[in-house]
Each structure stands twice: as C-alpha cells, then as structure tokens.
Design a protein around this motif. Structure first.
Motif, short mmCIF file in Angstrom:
data_model
loop_
_atom_site.label_atom_id
_atom_site.label_comp_id
_atom_site.label_asym_id
_atom_site.label_seq_id
_atom_site.Cartn_x
_atom_site.Cartn_y
_atom_site.Cartn_z
N VAL A 115 11.45 9.85 4.89
CA VAL A 115 11.77 8.48 4.49
C VAL A 115 10.53 7.60 4.64
O VAL A 115 9.93 7.52 5.71
CB VAL A 115 12.92 7.91 5.34
CG1 VAL A 115 13.14 6.43 5.03
CG2 VAL A 115 14.20 8.70 5.10
N GLU A 116 10.17 6.93 3.56
CA GLU A 116 9.05 6.01 3.55
C GLU A 116 9.55 4.63 3.14
O GLU A 116 10.19 4.48 2.10
CB GLU A 116 7.97 6.49 2.58
CG GLU A 116 7.42 7.87 2.92
CD GLU A 116 6.42 8.37 1.89
OE1 GLU A 116 5.81 7.54 1.20
OE2 GLU A 116 6.27 9.60 1.77
N LEU A 117 9.29 3.64 3.98
CA LEU A 117 9.75 2.28 3.73
C LEU A 117 8.61 1.43 3.18
O LEU A 117 7.46 1.57 3.59
CB LEU A 117 10.28 1.66 5.03
CG LEU A 117 11.39 2.45 5.76
CD1 LEU A 117 11.69 1.81 7.10
CD2 LEU A 117 12.64 2.53 4.91
N PHE A 118 8.96 0.52 2.28
CA PHE A 118 7.97 -0.37 1.69
C PHE A 118 8.54 -1.79 1.56
O PHE A 118 9.72 -1.96 1.25
CB PHE A 118 7.57 0.09 0.28
CG PHE A 118 6.90 1.43 0.24
CD1 PHE A 118 5.52 1.54 0.24
CD2 PHE A 118 7.66 2.60 0.18
CE1 PHE A 118 4.90 2.78 0.19
CE2 PHE A 118 7.05 3.85 0.13
CZ PHE A 118 5.67 3.93 0.13
N VAL A 119 7.69 -2.78 1.82
CA VAL A 119 7.99 -4.17 1.48
C VAL A 119 6.96 -4.60 0.45
O VAL A 119 5.75 -4.47 0.69
CB VAL A 119 7.96 -5.08 2.71
CG1 VAL A 119 8.07 -6.55 2.28
CG2 VAL A 119 9.10 -4.75 3.67
N ILE A 175 11.46 10.38 0.25
CA ILE A 175 12.52 9.40 0.00
C ILE A 175 11.91 8.01 0.13
O ILE A 175 11.41 7.65 1.19
CB ILE A 175 13.68 9.57 1.01
CG1 ILE A 175 14.28 10.97 0.89
CG2 ILE A 175 14.75 8.51 0.78
CD1 ILE A 175 15.27 11.30 1.99
N PHE A 176 11.95 7.25 -0.96
CA PHE A 176 11.34 5.93 -0.97
C PHE A 176 12.43 4.87 -0.88
O PHE A 176 13.39 4.88 -1.66
CB PHE A 176 10.54 5.71 -2.26
CG PHE A 176 9.45 6.73 -2.47
CD1 PHE A 176 8.23 6.59 -1.83
CD2 PHE A 176 9.65 7.81 -3.31
CE1 PHE A 176 7.22 7.53 -2.02
CE2 PHE A 176 8.65 8.76 -3.51
CZ PHE A 176 7.44 8.61 -2.86
N LEU A 177 12.29 3.97 0.08
CA LEU A 177 13.22 2.85 0.23
C LEU A 177 12.39 1.58 0.24
O LEU A 177 11.59 1.35 1.16
CB LEU A 177 14.02 3.00 1.53
CG LEU A 177 15.12 1.98 1.82
CD1 LEU A 177 16.13 1.93 0.67
CD2 LEU A 177 15.83 2.32 3.12
N CYS A 178 12.54 0.77 -0.81
CA CYS A 178 11.67 -0.39 -1.00
C CYS A 178 12.47 -1.69 -1.03
O CYS A 178 13.63 -1.71 -1.48
CB CYS A 178 10.89 -0.26 -2.32
SG CYS A 178 10.07 1.32 -2.54
#
Length: 406
Positions: A24-28, A60-63
C-alpha cells in the motif's frame, strides 16, 4: 496464468506473498505534484498477518486531493494466481472508502476534483487559527469543526476515516450518526496555492455528566470531553504542528464553562509525549511553578486539577514532571530524595495490592526499579523543553508577574 506458474506457486508461496504494509502506497496530491508516504498498519483491511497472497509485483495506490481529500485507488500487479480463493483487492478496499472513491481511472478522478472544487467550501465552522514556523516560514493554520449532519461534512469525514485504520493501532470508525461525536479538521495555508491543505484531524466524544439536582433543574449541563482519535499526516509530523493543534483545541474547550474535564482515550506513546509537553507548557503559564512542591496538599491537587480540567492520571504525571524539571534546573527547594519519595508514594498507592504481598526488601526493589524506569522516561519527555517561570517580586505585586525562560 500457466500451469507451470501454478505449480511454482505451490512450491514457492513466498513469491506470491506480499506485505500489505509495503504494497500500500499513500499519496496526497496538490498543484505541485504528489507526496508519498506509507501506512503503519493494514491489518484492519487485509487481516492480522498483514499479508496478501496470490499476486506477484503487487502495488496498491491510495491517493487523496490535498484540499477536498477526494479519494482514488488503483491496484497493479505483474501476475495473479488463477484461484477463486485469492482475495479480490478492489472489492476489499472499496469497503473502507466512501462511494465517491474512484477506481483506476485517474483522469476521471482529476475531472471529479476539478468539478467539486468549482463550488467547494470547507464543510464546517472555523473555530480557531494560529501561526507556526514551518521550514523557516511562518505558516497559517485553521481549525474547522465539521457538521456531521451536513452532507458535505459527513462526506469529508468518510474520506478521512480510513486514516484511522492505517495509523492508529486498534483504531475503528466512529458512529457518525451519534450526535455526541465532534470532528475537528486542521488545514494549512500555503503561499502561492489557492486552496489550503488538510494536515490532520481529531474525533472527540461528549460524555454528558449529571451535574446534580440543583444544576439540572436550572438546565445547566456538564460535559466530559474525550479525545478518541488524533492524526497528523506523516508529511506534517515532527514540526510541532500536532502540539499546536492539541493546545488550541484544549484552550477552546477550557474556556467553555460546560466542559469540566478533558481526557484522552488510550493514547499511544507519541501522542502521550505530545500531550505531556503541551500540558506542561500550559500549566507553567497558568501556575507559578514555585507553588508546586512535594508538600502540596491533596486539597490543592484536587482544586487545581479541576480548575485546569485535567484528569487525575495526567495531572499526577504533570506534577512529577514539574518536580523533576525544577530539580534539573535547580529551581525548587525539594531535594532529589524528597522528589523520589513523592513519586514512589504514588507508585505504591497505584500498585498497593500487589506490593503489599511482598516482603520488605522485594517491595523496595520493585519500587526502586519502577521509579528508575519512570524517571528515565520523564527526563526523555522533558528533553530540552523550556517552561515559563513566573518570577516573584515587585512585578508580581503590580499584577504583572514577569515571565522568564529558563
């Protein structure tokens, strides 16, 4: 997938097993681009083992948009096992996101953000503002209280709440339909950027307390506030922003006559540290440190604690921290032995039942070990903290006690 790959998966399952914390990779994202960070926990979504089986090269991208927090997610992988038991990641993740979340189609997400921003207003009430130096630049911050009865406020809360699962151990979603919940969101204004950025948020529960018949008959209410969840995005941590957020909310609540006590639900170590340091600074600004000694009476403790609206455990910690601070900076009249015995007395009272069953020497050893560990932790918390000391004398007699830093 070929039968050869299927056979290989049975023999080498580790090749098809991913750490969900790493996948899981988080982005703002904002006008300048995207800032990436990682979750601390993923077990509420993917299970206690925090692993995902059946995929090779999984990402897994969660932006989130920095202002509206509009969510987007995508799943990429090199290969997937052809097995009906393999978890479907799209359906698994979307259970924890609002219906507005967009999957895979990044251009659709960008269009949705642009359309929403045409008429978007922060869905809440501005309750406080402050300035803080960030990266050698004075930056403005605003605190908004969401209206969870409003569709916009409820939607923003739904977009934010997944962070509770990813960053708070044993965190869970609150019941937003319960009117006793309050949600406060912190925003940062950036020069050259049209919209502010979400920095973090906190959820607070209002426990109504029966004030006694006389006050109840006069329709006077009392409330005990409990901070349940407190999150500062990792990209904003380590800059003192969380302490300011907590302190400004505490001051606002402290001025409310209906609020009789402010507590925290199961704080982790990092929040405990933030809270201790913030409370110490506020206590030193509210009281003369010279009034705090090992000779203070139970009555003084009770009355002062109530006036500061602090819970018993936290106020006891603050008193002990102040005593060690005074000793460290040669400010108080108490000897090190006085302070040690004062703290040991509380430790004994807290563990009285277990300690009473021990012989005298074992009891003393246990108390000394507990004290040594606690003292070490207290000095770690104090670090290079500078408290405000009100100097007694002529200035104080004129009603303007002078404050000096030590």
């Amino acid at each position: 997938m070929s039968s050869l790959a299927a056979n290989a998966s049975a023999l080498q399952p580790e090749q098809w097993t991913s750490s969900s914390n790493e996948a899981v990779e988080l982005f703002v994202t904002d006008d300048q681009g995207a800032i990436k960070f990682s979750p601390v926990f993923t077990y509420p979504i993917f299970g206690e083992a925090e692993t995902i089986y059946g995929y090779k090269g999984l990402e897994i991208f969660l932006c989130f948009d920095h202002f509206t927090f509009y969510p987007f997610f995508n799943v990429k992988y090199e290969e997937k096992l052809n097995d009906p038991e393999i978890v479907d990641l799209k359906s698994t993740i979307e259970k924890f996101l609002p219906e507005s979340a967009i999957f895979k189609d990044e251009s659709k997400w960008g269009d949705a953000i642009a359309k929403e921003k045409e008429n978007y207003r922060i869905p809440g009430e501005l309750v406080d503002s402050f300035e803080q130096a960030v990266d050698d630049e004075v930056t403005s911050f605003d605190i908004y209280k969401l209206n969870l009865k409003d569709a916009g406020g409820l939607e923003l809360h739904k977009r934010l709440q997944i962070l509770v699962l990813l960053f708070i151990e044993a965190g869970s979603y609150i019941d937003a339909s319960d009117e006793l919940w309050d949600v406060y969101v912190l925003y940062k204004s950036t020069p050259g950027q049209d919209d502010p950025s979400i920095v973090g948020f906190t959820t607070v529960y209002n426990y109504w307390k029966y004030p006694g018949a006389a006050k109840f008959d006069k329709d006077e209410r009392e409330v005990r506030l409990k901070i349940s969840q407190f999150i500062i995005l990792p990209i904003f941590q380590g800059r003192g922003i969380g302490g300011q957020f907590y302190s400004h909310l505490f001051e606002k609540w402290h001025k409310n006559d209906k609020v009789i006590e402010i507590v925290v639900e199961d704080p982790n170590e990092s929040f405990d540290d933030l809270r201790d340091r913030s409370d110490l600074v506020r206590l030193s600004e509210s009281l003369k440190l010279s009034d705090i000694s090992t000779k203070i009476t139970p009555e003084w403790i009770q009355n002062t604690r109530k006036s500061l609206k602090l819970e018993k455990r936290q106020f006891a910690r603050l008193l002990e921290l102040v005593l060690l601070y005074q000793s460290k900076n040669k400010l108080g009249s108490d000897s090190k032995k006085d302070i040690r015995l004062f703290i040991k007395k509380r430790i004994f009272e807290k563990n009285k039942e277990g300690l009473s069953a021990l012989d005298e020497n074992t009891k003393k050893d246990k108390l000394q070990t507990a004290y040594t560990s606690l003292e070490e932790d207290y000095f770690r918390i104090l670090g290079d903290l500078k408290l405000v000391v009100k100097r007694q004398g002529a200035d104080e007699e004129n009603g303007s006690a002078k404050k000096i830093k030590v």
